[in-house]
Design a protein around this motif. Structure first.
Motif, short mmCIF file in Angstrom:
data_model
loop_
_atom_site.label_atom_id
_atom_site.label_comp_id
_atom_site.label_asym_id
_atom_site.label_seq_id
_atom_site.Cartn_x
_atom_site.Cartn_y
_atom_site.Cartn_z
N VAL A 64 86.77 -49.36 -4.06
CA VAL A 64 87.36 -49.81 -5.32
C VAL A 64 86.25 -49.91 -6.36
N SER A 65 86.47 -49.23 -7.43
CA SER A 65 85.47 -49.27 -8.49
C SER A 65 85.54 -50.59 -9.24
N SER A 66 84.43 -51.10 -9.65
CA SER A 66 84.38 -52.36 -10.38
C SER A 66 85.00 -52.20 -11.76
N PRO A 67 85.82 -53.24 -12.22
CA PRO A 67 86.42 -53.13 -13.56
C PRO A 67 85.38 -53.19 -14.65
N ALA A 68 85.73 -52.60 -15.75
CA ALA A 68 84.80 -52.62 -16.88
C ALA A 68 84.67 -54.04 -17.42
N PRO A 69 83.50 -54.44 -17.81
CA PRO A 69 83.34 -55.81 -18.33
C PRO A 69 84.15 -56.01 -19.59
#
Length: 207
Positions: A64-69
């Motif tokens: 799972v890719s980390s969400p954009a800040p």
């Protein structure tokens, strides 16, 4: 010389004490011979070939890719309000308290009263009243008086009134005047007033 002799004597006594200690035989070391020549659990599995799992190959976890800040928007600084300069109060402004030029009131033990007051902006009130027919079935509180003031358009307003058991009655030049009662209705009302009271009227009076 004496100290030397004392040292020699102490060494001789220590040697005699060590010689008098009992002598124990030295243990004989034998080579270790294992009792069992093989493992009772069978041959061990070599580490290079692991046993396959009966549940099948494990499912790899999804990446799972980390969400954009989040993007933060700076809040503008609140406006700076400067207080208004102090100055004299304007009489026409809301919140101004007008002075009372005249004020009087009187309340008597028999229930009669009267009062009067007047302010600097032209309001004037005067009234008096008391108990009418005290101690009888027709007993009623009555009041009569008047008040006057200046309307916002500059028109002087004066109201004369009285109130008794029949209600509140006011008169003034600015108040609308009802049209005259037709002659036929006036005669009917006069006839009804001339009739003797009915049984219902007597019951109402007793209550």
């Amino acid at each position: 010389m004496a100290s030397t002799n004392a040292v020699i004597t102490s060494l001789v006594l220590l040697a005699a004490t060590v010689t008098a200690l009992p002598q124990f035989p030295q243990p004989t070391l034998r080579p270790f011979v294992p009792r069992f020549t093989g493992s009772p659990y069978g041959s061990p599995t070599p580490f290079g070939s692991p046993t396959p799992s009966p549940f099948g190959s494990p499912t790899p976890f999804p990446v799972v890719s980390s969400p954009a800040p989040p993007t933060y928007i700076s809040t503008p600084a609140p406006p700076i309000y400067k207080p208004l300069p102090a100055g004299p109060l304007i009489k026409e402004a809301p919140g101004y308290n007008y002075a009372i030029l005249k004020q009087a009131q009187e309340v008597n033990f028999d229930g009669t009263f009267n009062y009067e007051y007047e302010t600097e902006n032209g309001i004037r009130t005067i009234a008096s009243g008391g108990l009418k027919n005290p101690g009888t079935p027709e007993e009623a509180q009555v009041i009569q008086g008047s008040y006057s003031y200046t309307a916002p358009d500059g028109t002087p307003i004066t109201v004369t009134y009285y109130a008794d058991e029949t209600g509140f009655h006011a008169e003034g030049a600015h108040l609308p005047v009802p049209p005259p009662i037709p002659e036929a209705i006036a005669r009917s009302l006069e006839y009804l007033r001339s009739l003797p009271p009915s049984a219902d009227d007597e019951i109402k009076k007793k209550k």
